[in-house]
Design an enzyme around this catalytic site. Structure first.
Site, PDB file in Angstrom:
ATOM      1  N   LYS A  79       0.849  -1.199   0.000  1.00  0.00           N
ATOM      2  CA  LYS A  79       0.000   0.000   0.000  1.00  0.00           C
ATOM      3  C   LYS A  79       0.881   1.245   0.000  1.00  0.00           C
ATOM      4  CE  LYS A  79      -3.940   1.900   2.661  1.00  0.00           C
ATOM      5  NZ  LYS A  79      -4.821   1.677   3.836  1.00  0.00           N
ATOM      6  N   SER A 154      -9.664   1.599   2.905  1.00  0.00           N
ATOM      7  CA  SER A 154      -8.837   2.388   2.015  1.00  0.00           C
ATOM      8  C   SER A 154      -7.748   1.576   1.304  1.00  0.00           C
ATOM      9  CB  SER A 154      -8.162   3.509   2.816  1.00  0.00           C
ATOM     10  OG  SER A 154      -7.325   2.955   3.819  1.00  0.00           O
ATOM     11  N   SER A 178      -9.888  -0.819   7.107  1.00  0.00           N
ATOM     12  CA  SER A 178      -9.321  -0.612   5.765  1.00  0.00           C
ATOM     13  C   SER A 178      -8.594  -1.804   5.168  1.00  0.00           C
ATOM     14  CB  SER A 178      -8.381   0.590   5.760  1.00  0.00           C
ATOM     15  OG  SER A 178      -9.145   1.745   5.529  1.00  0.00           O
TER      16      SER A 178
HETATM   17  N1  GLN Z   1     -13.089   4.088   6.436  1.00  0.00           N
HETATM   18  C1  GLN Z   1     -12.436   4.573   7.597  1.00  0.00           C
HETATM   19  C2  GLN Z   1     -12.084   6.031   7.450  1.00  0.00           C
HETATM   20  O1  GLN Z   1     -12.344   6.589   6.415  1.00  0.00           O
HETATM   21  C3  GLN Z   1     -11.256   3.763   7.941  1.00  0.00           C
HETATM   22  C4  GLN Z   1     -10.099   3.922   7.081  1.00  0.00           C
HETATM   23  C5  GLN Z   1      -8.956   3.055   7.487  1.00  0.00           C
HETATM   24  O2  GLN Z   1      -9.128   2.023   8.131  1.00  0.00           O
HETATM   25  N2  GLN Z   1      -7.774   3.507   7.137  1.00  0.00           N
HETATM   26  O3  GLN Z   1     -11.575   6.632   8.344  1.00  0.00           O
END
Ligand code: GLN
Length: 474
Positions: A79, A154, A178
């Protein structure tokens, strides 16, 4: 033999038996990226030279009859918020568009030591803020199961790359779902270790009390292999800890599974509920004890998360001021203009929204009402779990309320996007480990089963997940 379908241990055996070389495998994956990534857009950077030279080194070891670690020669993706020395690291943001990582994250050091082959860096929501990978400043990644849908976020690039067989496994980061949510949307395995089990050194910070690196893989066995390599205490991350020795072996009749009633409520897609319940029935039939439990503070978890994570993000993102890193606009004017211009042009709308939310809840006058209160409720959420884990070992639930949604469906409505995280928020706030295992489909779209457990019982989760993965595949 289809090389791109092989698991980590199958590749390892193939290298030992000389069925193929590491170079051949790396080239196969690079060809697959060439062929597929035009449609999927999982990668932001492809590190072909690095991958080929790493593969050649592994082949040299094999030709010298040296013992090779299980990950040697196995191609992976990373990532783009995890630093790989000498490679661009953007965090999906314009503000880091030209930033080259000056060192390796601890997880990368560990993977390199094992002979990993790094194919490239994968797309993500800007600074990992999002649930669909649509917030990337560079491109929108598509779900390989249905190109009109999101891969989740994400870590959507990492999940899509594994699902499209563009890499054997990938690393992602999980602040609140995420890793698990994109794994569930793309029909692969995604494991978020206990907070502190894996070093965060070299991970671009979002919410420091929540962020955790973990693997996205084809199978649970692969997730365990990666976890064993990347976990452990790191002097460079004071929140990392030495893992507890575990010799947990899944004796299914000894496992007590809790089904929280707060997780099966209105708004859960009926196909998702049915697939998860079917998996629960399967393991119950094998002798596991299943009981309903209650986690009464669950209803506050999403709201608490969306106060704490933006608060931490606003502090972490203060460093991108146009002076220290990356984008620096308007150098001739006064300092304030540099800050305003760089941050104004460098950050996308979701990141700005989080910074505004975070600075608001941390400002004097509002700190007690929002941030402090959220931390107090976080304590109550943790207590719910402590009570529950006195009588059960693991909790089963869906990962997300629905399968993958359409690209564009939620991006204009942040609140509906935030609701995607509703089933992972409580566990994330408590620092618990959790895994997403594919457990069925709704038409063509994969559904993920969320198995989560007490802190540092990562192995119990992995063993049970592996057991249930076998049951589901029968
Ligand atoms: N969807 C969550 C956010 O937007 C978590 C994102 C993540 O786990 N990095 O904060």
């Amino acid at each position: 033999m289809e090389i791109n379908k092989l698991t980590i241990s199958a590749l390892h055996e193939g290298f030992l038996k000389k069925d193929f070389s590491a170079l051949e495998v790396a080239k196969k994956y690079l060809e697959q990226i060439q062929a597929k990534d035009k449609d999927i857009s999982a990668f932001l950077t492809i590190t072909e030279d690095l991958a080929l030279s790493q593969a050649k080194e592994v082949d040299k070891l094999i030709s010298e009859k040296k013992e090779i670690p299980v990950l040697a020669g196995v191609p992976c993706a990373v990532k783009d918020n995890i630093l790989v020395e000498g490679i661009k690291c953007t965090a999906g943001s314009k503000i880091l568009e030209n930033y080259t990582a000056p060192y390796d994250a601890t997880v990368i050091k560990k993977l390199k030591r094992e002979g990993a082959v790094i194919l490239g860096k994968t797309n993500l929501d800007e600074f990992a803020m999002g649930s669909s990978t649509e917030n990337s400043a560079f491109k929108i990644t598509k779900n390989p199961c249905d190109l009109s849908r999101v891969p989740g976020g994400s870590s959507g690039g990492s999940a899509a790359a594994v699902a499209a067989e563009e890499c054997c496994y990938a690393l992602g980061s999980d602040t609140n779902g995420s890793i698990r949510a994109p794994a569930s949307f793309c029909g692969i395995v995604g494991f978020k270790p206990t907070y502190g089990a894996v070093s965060r050194y070299g991970l671009i910070a979002f919410g420091s009390s929540l962020d955790q690196i973990g693997p996205l893989t084809k199978t649970v066995e692969d997730a365990k292999i990666i976890f064993d390599v990347i976990s452990g205490k790191d002097e460079l991350d004071s929140t990392s800890v030495k893992p507890k020795a575990s010799n947990f072996k899944c004796q299914v009749s000894d496992i007590r599974i809790g089904i929280p009633k707060e997780y099966f409520i209105k708004g859960i897609d009926p196909d998702v509920e049915a697939a998860v319940k079917k998996a629960i029935n399967l393991i119950e039939k094998e002798g596991a004890k299943v009981e309903e439990i209650s986690l009464p503070h669950t209803k506050y978890a999403l709201a608490v998360y969306y106060i704490i994570a933006p608060a931490e993000a606003s502090a972490n993102l203060a460093r991108y001021d146009g002076i220290k890193y990356g984008l620096s606009k308007n150098k001739k004017d006064d300092l304030l203009d540099v800050y305003l211009e760089s941050r104004g042009k460098g950050f996308g709308p979701e990141v700005k929204r989080r910074i505004i939310l975070g600075t608001y809840s941390l400002s004097s006058g509002y700190y007690d009402a929002y941030y402090k209160k959220a931390q107090q409720v976080r304590g109550l959420i943790k207590k719910d779990f402590e009570e529950a884990f006195k009588k059960i070992d693991l909790i089963f639930s869906p990962v997300c309320p629905t399968p993958a949604f359409k690209i564009g469906e939620k991006i204009k409505d942040p609140f509906s996007m935030y609701l995607t995280d509703i089933l992972t928020s409580a566990a994330s706030l408590a620092g618990l480990p959790g895994i997403s295992v594919p457990c069925g489909k709704s038409q063509n779209l994969p559904i993920g089963l969320h198995i989560f457990g007490n802190c540092f019982e990562d192995n119990k989760i992995l063993e049970t997940a592996s057991f249930i993965e076998r049951l589901i595949s029968l």
